[in-house]
Design a protein around this motif. Structure first.
Motif, short mmCIF file in Angstrom:
data_model
loop_
_atom_site.label_atom_id
_atom_site.label_comp_id
_atom_site.label_asym_id
_atom_site.label_seq_id
_atom_site.Cartn_x
_atom_site.Cartn_y
_atom_site.Cartn_z
N MET A 144 -31.83 8.95 13.90
CA MET A 144 -33.28 9.01 13.77
C MET A 144 -33.82 7.59 13.71
O MET A 144 -33.31 6.75 12.99
N SER A 145 -34.86 7.32 14.46
CA SER A 145 -35.46 5.99 14.46
C SER A 145 -36.36 5.81 13.24
O SER A 145 -36.84 6.78 12.66
N GLU A 146 -36.57 4.55 12.90
CA GLU A 146 -37.44 4.25 11.76
C GLU A 146 -38.86 4.70 12.04
O GLU A 146 -39.37 4.51 13.14
N GLN A 147 -39.49 5.30 11.07
CA GLN A 147 -40.87 5.74 11.18
C GLN A 147 -41.70 5.06 10.11
O GLN A 147 -41.17 4.60 9.10
N HIS A 148 -42.99 4.97 10.33
CA HIS A 148 -43.88 4.29 9.39
C HIS A 148 -44.98 5.25 8.95
O HIS A 148 -45.37 6.14 9.70
N ALA A 149 -45.48 5.04 7.74
CA ALA A 149 -46.56 5.88 7.21
C ALA A 149 -47.42 5.05 6.27
O ALA A 149 -46.94 4.13 5.61
N ASP A 150 -48.69 5.36 6.21
CA ASP A 150 -49.61 4.84 5.20
C ASP A 150 -49.94 5.99 4.27
O ASP A 150 -50.24 7.09 4.73
N VAL A 151 -49.87 5.74 2.98
CA VAL A 151 -50.20 6.76 1.99
C VAL A 151 -51.42 6.26 1.23
O VAL A 151 -51.42 5.15 0.71
N THR A 152 -52.44 7.07 1.16
CA THR A 152 -53.68 6.69 0.48
C THR A 152 -54.00 7.70 -0.60
O THR A 152 -53.94 8.90 -0.36
N LEU A 153 -54.32 7.19 -1.78
CA LEU A 153 -54.80 8.03 -2.88
C LEU A 153 -56.23 7.61 -3.18
O LEU A 153 -56.52 6.42 -3.25
N HIS A 154 -57.10 8.54 -3.37
CA HIS A 154 -58.47 8.24 -3.81
C HIS A 154 -58.58 8.75 -5.25
O HIS A 154 -58.31 9.92 -5.51
N VAL A 155 -58.95 7.87 -6.15
CA VAL A 155 -59.03 8.26 -7.57
C VAL A 155 -60.39 7.87 -8.13
O VAL A 155 -61.06 6.97 -7.62
N SER A 156 -60.79 8.52 -9.20
CA SER A 156 -61.96 8.15 -9.98
C SER A 156 -61.45 7.63 -11.32
O SER A 156 -60.56 8.22 -11.92
N ILE A 157 -62.02 6.54 -11.77
CA ILE A 157 -61.63 5.96 -13.05
C ILE A 157 -62.68 6.33 -14.07
O ILE A 157 -63.81 5.86 -14.03
N ASP A 158 -62.29 7.22 -14.97
CA ASP A 158 -63.21 7.73 -15.99
C ASP A 158 -63.20 6.91 -17.27
O ASP A 158 -64.19 6.89 -18.00
N ASP A 159 -62.07 6.28 -17.55
CA ASP A 159 -61.92 5.54 -18.81
C ASP A 159 -61.07 4.29 -18.55
O ASP A 159 -59.84 4.36 -18.58
N PRO A 160 -61.70 3.15 -18.26
CA PRO A 160 -60.95 1.93 -17.94
C PRO A 160 -59.98 1.50 -19.04
O PRO A 160 -58.89 1.00 -18.75
N GLN A 161 -60.36 1.71 -20.31
CA GLN A 161 -59.47 1.30 -21.40
C GLN A 161 -58.23 2.20 -21.45
O GLN A 161 -57.12 1.72 -21.70
N ALA A 162 -58.38 3.49 -21.21
CA ALA A 162 -57.22 4.39 -21.16
C ALA A 162 -56.31 4.03 -19.98
O ALA A 162 -55.08 4.08 -20.10
N LEU A 163 -56.92 3.64 -18.86
CA LEU A 163 -56.13 3.19 -17.70
C LEU A 163 -55.34 1.95 -18.07
O LEU A 163 -54.15 1.84 -17.78
#
Length: 82
Positions: free
Chosen positions: A1-20
């Motif tokens: 199998m040849s090498e394959q490439h992918a981009d993975v994107t997550l979209h998140v909302s930050i509700d509490d910066p201090q908890a993050l």
């Protein structure tokens, strides 16, 4: 199998910066980066302070596993705050 490439994107909302930020500190400890109770300049440079968290740095600390899982190589990660 040849090498394959992918981009993975997550979209998140930050509700509490201090908890993050708290979760990023937990990850620093779990990864063995933060051995003592206090953050040094290097750690603050990565995730900011609790009062002024670096949201990009916190998200990368939490979501980028660092070591590539078996069968793949993580080439890079980035976070865009908007």
């Amino acid at each position: 199998m040849s090498e394959q490439h992918a981009d993975v994107t997550l979209h998140v909302s930050i509700d509490d910066p201090q908890a993050l930020w708290d979760r990023a500190v937990q990850q620093l400890r779990a990864d063995g980066v933060l051995a003592s109770g206090e953050l040094g300049d290097d750690e603050i440079g990565m995730i900011g302070t609790r009062e002024e968290p670096d949201l990009s740095g916190c998200l990368r600390m939490i979501l980028d596993p660092g070591t590539s899982p078996d069968g793949m190589t993580i080439n890079d990660s980035s976070v865009e705050i908007y």
